[in-house]
Design a protein around this motif. Sequence first.
Motif, PDB file in Angstrom:
ATOM      1  N   ASN A   1      -4.226   9.124 -20.103  1.00 54.24           N
ATOM      2  CA  ASN A   1      -4.151  10.399 -19.392  1.00 54.24           C
ATOM      3  C   ASN A   1      -5.587  10.887 -19.177  1.00 54.24           C
ATOM      4  O   ASN A   1      -6.543  10.219 -19.611  1.00 54.24           O
ATOM      5  N   PRO A   2      -5.795  12.011 -18.493  1.00 51.75           N
ATOM      6  CA  PRO A   2      -7.167  12.450 -18.217  1.00 51.75           C
ATOM      7  C   PRO A   2      -8.032  12.639 -19.461  1.00 51.75           C
ATOM      8  O   PRO A   2      -9.219  12.281 -19.460  1.00 51.75           O
TER       9      PRO A   2
ATOM     10  N   PHE B   1     -14.183   6.639 -21.306  1.00 53.07           N
ATOM     11  CA  PHE B   1     -15.093   6.273 -20.221  1.00 53.07           C
ATOM     12  C   PHE B   1     -16.176   7.330 -19.988  1.00 53.07           C
ATOM     13  O   PHE B   1     -16.545   7.618 -18.847  1.00 53.07           O
ATOM     14  N   ASP B   2     -16.672   7.915 -21.069  1.00 55.33           N
ATOM     15  CA  ASP B   2     -17.870   8.756 -21.047  1.00 55.33           C
ATOM     16  C   ASP B   2     -17.777   9.876 -20.017  1.00 55.33           C
ATOM     17  O   ASP B   2     -18.681  10.067 -19.180  1.00 55.33           O
ATOM     18  N   GLY B   3     -16.675  10.620 -20.075  1.00 58.14           N
ATOM     19  CA  GLY B   3     -16.545  11.792 -19.229  1.00 58.14           C
ATOM     20  C   GLY B   3     -16.037  11.549 -17.825  1.00 58.14           C
ATOM     21  O   GLY B   3     -15.961  12.499 -17.028  1.00 58.14           O
TER      22      GLY B   3
END
Length: 210
Positions: A45-46, A53-55
């Motif tokens: 999810n977000p 994935f580093d933001g």
Amino acid sequence: FSVGGGYEDQKGLGISNIEKYLRMFGLGEKTGLNLSQEKEGIIPNPDWKSRVFDGDIWRLGDTYNTSIGQYGLQFTPIQIVRYISAIANEGTLFTPHVVHGESVETRTIPLSAEHFKIVKEGMRMSVTGGTTSGVNVPYVEIAGKTGTAELGARKEFVNSWTVGYFPYDNPKYAFAVLMEKGPRSNLVGATYVMRQVLDWMNENTPEYFE
């Protein structure tokens, strides 16, 4: 793709609803199996993407890939068996045990019988004329579904799944077979293996098909 992310005039479920329904069926959580080292799995999810994935932000393409079982989704075979059994019995999610006779905890999935009927009919059609036709045997009616998850940047390997339940009209047993990280070119996947299991059972333990 269309159901999960939408297409033209059809609105997709979106990642929040995809996660909602996956968790409703016990996916992405420990089943409570009384063995050590059980894993929860992953429902992307977000928030998960931002951490991993580093933001990086969530994109519609991530929803499309998640909706077909790709991207970051990770489930265990016992989670899948539990999920399939809840479809077969139309809404009861069991806590699995490895010792017969232990007390079994359950919870109810709040979906209508009509929704389960549609899914079950589709799983039967997958066996009679779809991707799971390898287990279309004459001695018991199987309901099933296959899945293939591509692995690696060059897609050289796949996780091959076959899941289902039987007998179709009076479900008693659910199954999941996983060929983990098999070569993409391999023609002997999980469905072939399950067919061998069913043929052996027909010869040696036919009472399971009654």
